[in-house]
Design an enzyme around this catalytic site. Structure first.
Site, PDB file in Angstrom:
ATOM      1  N   GLY A 169      47.135  32.206  44.242  1.00  0.00           N
ATOM      2  CA  GLY A 169      46.359  31.868  43.044  1.00  0.00           C
ATOM      3  C   GLY A 169      46.069  33.018  42.114  1.00  0.00           C
ATOM      4  O   GLY A 169      45.340  32.847  41.140  1.00  0.00           O
ATOM      5  N   HIS A 184      40.840  42.167  40.873  1.00  0.00           N
ATOM      6  CA  HIS A 184      39.476  41.657  40.676  1.00  0.00           C
ATOM      7  C   HIS A 184      38.967  41.019  41.945  1.00  0.00           C
ATOM      8  O   HIS A 184      39.709  40.357  42.661  1.00  0.00           O
ATOM      9  CB  HIS A 184      39.415  40.668  39.505  1.00  0.00           C
ATOM     10  CG  HIS A 184      40.468  39.605  39.536  1.00  0.00           C
ATOM     11  ND1 HIS A 184      41.784  39.854  39.190  1.00  0.00           N
ATOM     12  CD2 HIS A 184      40.410  38.300  39.884  1.00  0.00           C
ATOM     13  CE1 HIS A 184      42.491  38.742  39.315  1.00  0.00           C
ATOM     14  NE2 HIS A 184      41.682  37.775  39.750  1.00  0.00           N
TER      15      HIS A 184
HETATM   16  P1  5GP Z   1      42.804  34.870  39.749  1.00  0.00           P
HETATM   17  O1  5GP Z   1      43.297  33.456  39.554  1.00  0.00           O
HETATM   18  O2  5GP Z   1      43.787  35.875  39.194  1.00  0.00           O
HETATM   19  O3  5GP Z   1      42.353  35.214  41.144  1.00  0.00           O
HETATM   20  O4  5GP Z   1      41.480  34.977  38.890  1.00  0.00           O
HETATM   21  C1  5GP Z   1      41.497  35.093  37.507  1.00  0.00           C
HETATM   22  C2  5GP Z   1      40.183  34.559  37.013  1.00  0.00           C
HETATM   23  O5  5GP Z   1      40.031  34.976  35.674  1.00  0.00           O
HETATM   24  C3  5GP Z   1      40.089  33.043  37.025  1.00  0.00           C
HETATM   25  O6  5GP Z   1      39.011  32.623  37.846  1.00  0.00           O
HETATM   26  C4  5GP Z   1      39.890  32.685  35.548  1.00  0.00           C
HETATM   27  O7  5GP Z   1      38.977  31.619  35.354  1.00  0.00           O
HETATM   28  C5  5GP Z   1      39.367  33.976  34.963  1.00  0.00           C
HETATM   29  N1  5GP Z   1      39.704  34.168  33.571  1.00  0.00           N
HETATM   30  C6  5GP Z   1      40.916  33.959  32.980  1.00  0.00           C
HETATM   31  N2  5GP Z   1      40.867  34.278  31.673  1.00  0.00           N
HETATM   32  C7  5GP Z   1      39.594  34.709  31.433  1.00  0.00           C
HETATM   33  C8  5GP Z   1      38.932  35.179  30.248  1.00  0.00           C
HETATM   34  O8  5GP Z   1      39.509  35.273  29.153  1.00  0.00           O
HETATM   35  N3  5GP Z   1      37.633  35.524  30.367  1.00  0.00           N
HETATM   36  C9  5GP Z   1      36.965  35.442  31.574  1.00  0.00           C
HETATM   37  N4  5GP Z   1      35.674  35.793  31.574  1.00  0.00           N
HETATM   38  N5  5GP Z   1      37.555  35.007  32.700  1.00  0.00           N
HETATM   39  C10 5GP Z   1      38.862  34.648  32.632  1.00  0.00           C
END
Ligand code: 5GP
Ligand code: ZN
Length: 117
Positions: free
Chosen positions: A96, A103
């Site tokens: 995911g 992060h």
């Molecule tokens: P991953 O899926 O890579 O583990 O997590 C990425 C996270 O970034 C997701 O939970 C998504 O909702 C968040 N996210 C994506 N784009 C943005 C954005 O432009 N601003 C913020 N605050 N969160 C974001």
């Protein structure tokens, strides 16, 4: 700028080019509200240094990866969600990961099921 950080979404948030709701900041770490929260608390904690994810992390990154987790613990303490919260690093698209700047997700404020799925 032509390095990996120039087009990185989270580096752009760090530089203030894209707005985000800041939760915490120190010299090494920045935290902000997830735009699509999966729990009452859903905060993203990132190192200020750009690297793509846990797979790409080097020994030098150990300190900041630890700092991200300690920042998450402090935010959880401040929000009184210490009864049960989760820190998550999604590693690779199959798990995911959609943003390739490491992060730590801090999720809490509701019952956290296990296994995560
Ligand atoms: P991953 O899926 O890579 O583990 O997590 C990425 C996270 O970034 C997701 O939970 C998504 O909702 C968040 N996210 C994506 N784009 C943005 C954005 O432009 N601003 C913020 N605050 N969160 C974001
Ligand atoms: Zn980045």
């Amino acid at each position: 700028m032509t390095d990996a950080s120039s087009n990185c979404l989270f580096c752009r948030i760090l530089r203030g080019e894209i707005p985000a709701k800041k939760v915490y900041e120190d010299d090494h770490v920045f935290a902000f509200e997830d735009i699509n929260p999966k729990a009452p608390t859903h905060v993203l904690v990132i190192p200020k240094k750009h690297f793509a994810g846990l797979k790409e992390a080097q020994a030098d990154d150990a300190d900041v990866i630890g700092r991200c987790h300690l920042a998450a613990a402090e935010i959880a303490r401040q929000r009184n969600i210490e009864q049960g919260y989760r820190t998550v690093i999604n590693v690779g698209p199959g798990a995911g990961q959609s943003v390739f700047h490491l992060h730590v997700h801090l999720l809490g404020g509701r019952e956290m099921k296990w296994p995560a799925g």
